[in-house]
Each structure stands twice: as C-alpha cells, then as structure tokens.
Design a protein around this motif. Sequence first.
Motif, PDB file in Angstrom:
ATOM      1  N   VAL A 217      37.260  56.848  40.111  1.00 49.59           N
ATOM      2  CA  VAL A 217      37.207  55.411  40.353  1.00 49.59           C
ATOM      3  C   VAL A 217      37.185  54.686  39.008  1.00 49.59           C
ATOM      4  N   LYS A 218      38.151  53.800  38.797  1.00 46.61           N
ATOM      5  CA  LYS A 218      38.242  53.051  37.545  1.00 46.61           C
ATOM      6  C   LYS A 218      37.270  51.882  37.595  1.00 46.61           C
ATOM      7  N   LYS A 219      36.510  51.727  36.531  1.00 46.18           N
ATOM      8  CA  LYS A 219      35.609  50.578  36.437  1.00 46.18           C
ATOM      9  C   LYS A 219      36.417  49.381  35.957  1.00 46.18           C
ATOM     10  N   LEU A 220      36.324  48.299  36.710  1.00 45.99           N
ATOM     11  CA  LEU A 220      37.070  47.089  36.388  1.00 45.99           C
ATOM     12  C   LEU A 220      36.219  46.153  35.542  1.00 45.99           C
ATOM     13  N   THR A 221      36.871  45.476  34.603  1.00 51.70           N
ATOM     14  CA  THR A 221      36.185  44.441  33.846  1.00 51.70           C
ATOM     15  C   THR A 221      36.097  43.186  34.711  1.00 51.70           C
ATOM     16  N   LEU A 222      35.255  42.256  34.319  1.00 46.19           N
ATOM     17  CA  LEU A 222      35.149  40.993  35.062  1.00 46.19           C
ATOM     18  C   LEU A 222      36.487  40.248  35.051  1.00 46.19           C
ATOM     19  N   GLU A 223      37.230  40.335  33.935  1.00 46.17           N
ATOM     20  CA  GLU A 223      38.536  39.683  33.868  1.00 46.17           C
ATOM     21  C   GLU A 223      39.516  40.313  34.859  1.00 46.17           C
ATOM     22  N   GLU A 224      39.506  41.633  34.965  1.00 48.09           N
ATOM     23  CA  GLU A 224      40.388  42.311  35.921  1.00 48.09           C
ATOM     24  C   GLU A 224      40.022  41.947  37.358  1.00 48.09           C
ATOM     25  N   ILE A 225      38.739  41.870  37.640  1.00 52.75           N
ATOM     26  CA  ILE A 225      38.295  41.462  38.984  1.00 52.75           C
ATOM     27  C   ILE A 225      38.756  40.039  39.272  1.00 52.75           C
ATOM     28  N   ALA A 226      38.598  39.140  38.287  1.00 49.72           N
ATOM     29  CA  ALA A 226      39.025  37.748  38.464  1.00 49.72           C
ATOM     30  C   ALA A 226      40.535  37.669  38.668  1.00 49.72           C
ATOM     31  N   ASP A 227      41.299  38.456  37.904  1.00 49.92           N
ATOM     32  CA  ASP A 227      42.757  38.446  38.053  1.00 49.92           C
ATOM     33  C   ASP A 227      43.169  38.969  39.427  1.00 49.92           C
ATOM     34  N   ARG A 228      42.564  40.052  39.864  1.00 53.89           N
ATOM     35  CA  ARG A 228      42.883  40.604  41.187  1.00 53.89           C
ATOM     36  C   ARG A 228      42.556  39.589  42.287  1.00 53.89           C
ATOM     37  N   TYR A 229      41.424  38.926  42.168  1.00 55.00           N
ATOM     38  CA  TYR A 229      41.034  37.915  43.157  1.00 55.00           C
ATOM     39  C   TYR A 229      42.048  36.762  43.145  1.00 55.00           C
ATOM     40  N   ALA A 230      42.431  36.294  41.958  1.00 52.49           N
ATOM     41  CA  ALA A 230      43.376  35.177  41.850  1.00 52.49           C
ATOM     42  C   ALA A 230      44.732  35.545  42.450  1.00 52.49           C
TER      43      ALA A 230
ATOM     44  N   GLN B 208      46.704  45.166  53.817  1.00 54.89           N
ATOM     45  CA  GLN B 208      46.360  45.730  52.523  1.00 54.89           C
ATOM     46  C   GLN B 208      47.361  45.314  51.457  1.00 54.89           C
ATOM     47  N   SER B 209      46.877  45.295  50.221  1.00 48.82           N
ATOM     48  CA  SER B 209      47.755  45.060  49.093  1.00 48.82           C
ATOM     49  C   SER B 209      47.329  45.972  47.947  1.00 48.82           C
ATOM     50  N   LYS B 210      48.297  46.324  47.135  1.00 51.87           N
ATOM     51  CA  LYS B 210      48.061  47.164  45.956  1.00 51.87           C
ATOM     52  C   LYS B 210      48.581  46.393  44.765  1.00 51.87           C
ATOM     53  N   ILE B 211      47.717  46.128  43.801  1.00 54.92           N
ATOM     54  CA  ILE B 211      48.074  45.316  42.644  1.00 54.92           C
ATOM     55  C   ILE B 211      47.831  46.125  41.376  1.00 54.92           C
ATOM     56  N   THR B 212      48.798  46.104  40.465  1.00 51.51           N
ATOM     57  CA  THR B 212      48.671  46.757  39.168  1.00 51.51           C
ATOM     58  C   THR B 212      48.798  45.689  38.089  1.00 51.51           C
ATOM     59  N   LEU B 213      47.730  45.515  37.325  1.00 51.58           N
ATOM     60  CA  LEU B 213      47.689  44.495  36.274  1.00 51.58           C
ATOM     61  C   LEU B 213      48.232  45.039  34.963  1.00 51.58           C
ATOM     62  N   SER B 214      48.857  44.140  34.186  1.00 55.20           N
ATOM     63  CA  SER B 214      49.348  44.493  32.858  1.00 55.20           C
ATOM     64  C   SER B 214      49.357  43.224  32.000  1.00 55.20           C
ATOM     65  N   GLY B 215      48.180  42.840  31.516  1.00 53.32           N
ATOM     66  CA  GLY B 215      48.069  41.624  30.705  1.00 53.32           C
ATOM     67  C   GLY B 215      48.355  40.381  31.530  1.00 53.32           C
ATOM     68  N   ASP B 216      49.375  39.615  31.110  1.00 49.72           N
ATOM     69  CA  ASP B 216      49.729  38.378  31.814  1.00 49.72           C
ATOM     70  C   ASP B 216      50.779  38.590  32.894  1.00 49.72           C
TER      71      ASP B 216
ATOM     72  N   ARG C  67      51.193  35.219  34.748  1.00 47.22           N
ATOM     73  CA  ARG C  67      50.133  34.246  34.476  1.00 47.22           C
ATOM     74  C   ARG C  67      50.660  33.269  33.438  1.00 47.22           C
ATOM     75  N   THR C  68      50.617  31.981  33.800  1.00 47.65           N
ATOM     76  CA  THR C  68      51.041  30.909  32.912  1.00 47.65           C
ATOM     77  C   THR C  68      49.930  29.874  32.876  1.00 47.65           C
ATOM     78  N   ASN C  69      49.498  29.496  31.682  1.00 51.52           N
ATOM     79  CA  ASN C  69      48.396  28.537  31.538  1.00 51.52           C
ATOM     80  C   ASN C  69      47.193  28.938  32.385  1.00 51.52           C
ATOM     81  N   ASN C  70      46.883  30.215  32.338  1.00 54.97           N
ATOM     82  CA  ASN C  70      45.724  30.797  33.036  1.00 54.97           C
ATOM     83  C   ASN C  70      45.798  30.688  34.561  1.00 54.97           C
TER      84      ASN C  70
END
Length: 154
Positions: free
Chosen positions: A4-17, A87-95, A130-133
């Motif tokens: 299980v990968k530990k998510l940072t608060l930023e990653e959690i916020a991005d996934r939620y957004a 369900q959804s599967k999201i993979t983050l990579s910066g912006d 992600r544009t202008n946050n």
Amino acid sequence: MENVKKLTLEEIADRYAIRDLIDAYAFCADTRDAEGQMALFAEDALFRVFMDERLTEPTQVVNSRNELAPIFENLNTYTSTMHVNGQSKITLSGDTAIGTTYCFAHHLTIDGEDKKLMVAAIRYYDEFIRTNNEWFFKKRDLKVAWVETKPQHS
C-alpha cells in the motif's frame, strides 16, 4: 499490507479534486448545465466518443472546449438522465494525470404513453491537466461498452 503506497496530503487533495471533476461532469449532464460541463475542460481539450468500445476509430471527435455545446445540449432530447459513476483509477504525474472511470448513464424518454429507459454502460478514459491550481479534462474518451433499452411501466 506492505504494497500500500502512502499518499502525501497533496496527492490526496489532487485525487479528491480529480474525482470531484469527474462527478461534476455527471452532475452538469443531469442538470442540463452545458456551460458548466464545458467549463470542466481545458480550452484545447479533445473529446472523443466511441459508440462501441471495440472500435479503433471514434464515432465523434471534438477538438476544443467551445465545440462541446452540441454534444452536451443533446441531453435535452431526454426527459431525464441519471449518470451514476462507479469506480475510478487515477494515476498522478505532477500537473497531469490519467484515469479510467466506470459509469452507468440512464436516459429516460417519455412520448405520450410510451416510456423507455436506455442505459449505457460507459468507460471514460481521461487525461487531466492542472492549470492555475485547478484540474481540467485535457482529453476524454467516452467508450460505450453496451446499451440496454427497455420499456418502462407506470
């Protein structure tokens, strides 16, 4: 559970957004807010519809946010709709991010005494930016797995 990968608060916020963006798309569709739905996309967004997920070429292609209006306004042909995201599967990579979301889209048509319900099983294959946050759809492929149409009884 060592994998299980530990998510940072930023990653959690991005996934939620991003999930909020996905759900806002469905909400705008069901409330017939075409302008709100269009605003969820980057200006140079690519939107492709595959009426059969096995097709390699899209049934319809839209190359910018401004060209999306006719697609979203087409929902006005139905008496009511209800998009239920699964369900959804999201993979983050910066912006940027990529994701897949499952959806059952219910479309009710009433013509006098004739009531029909069409349910489309859809998979969305998305690219996000992600544009202008703020997160937007950069590319959305809507792929229909199957459609079921049945009469409705009062």
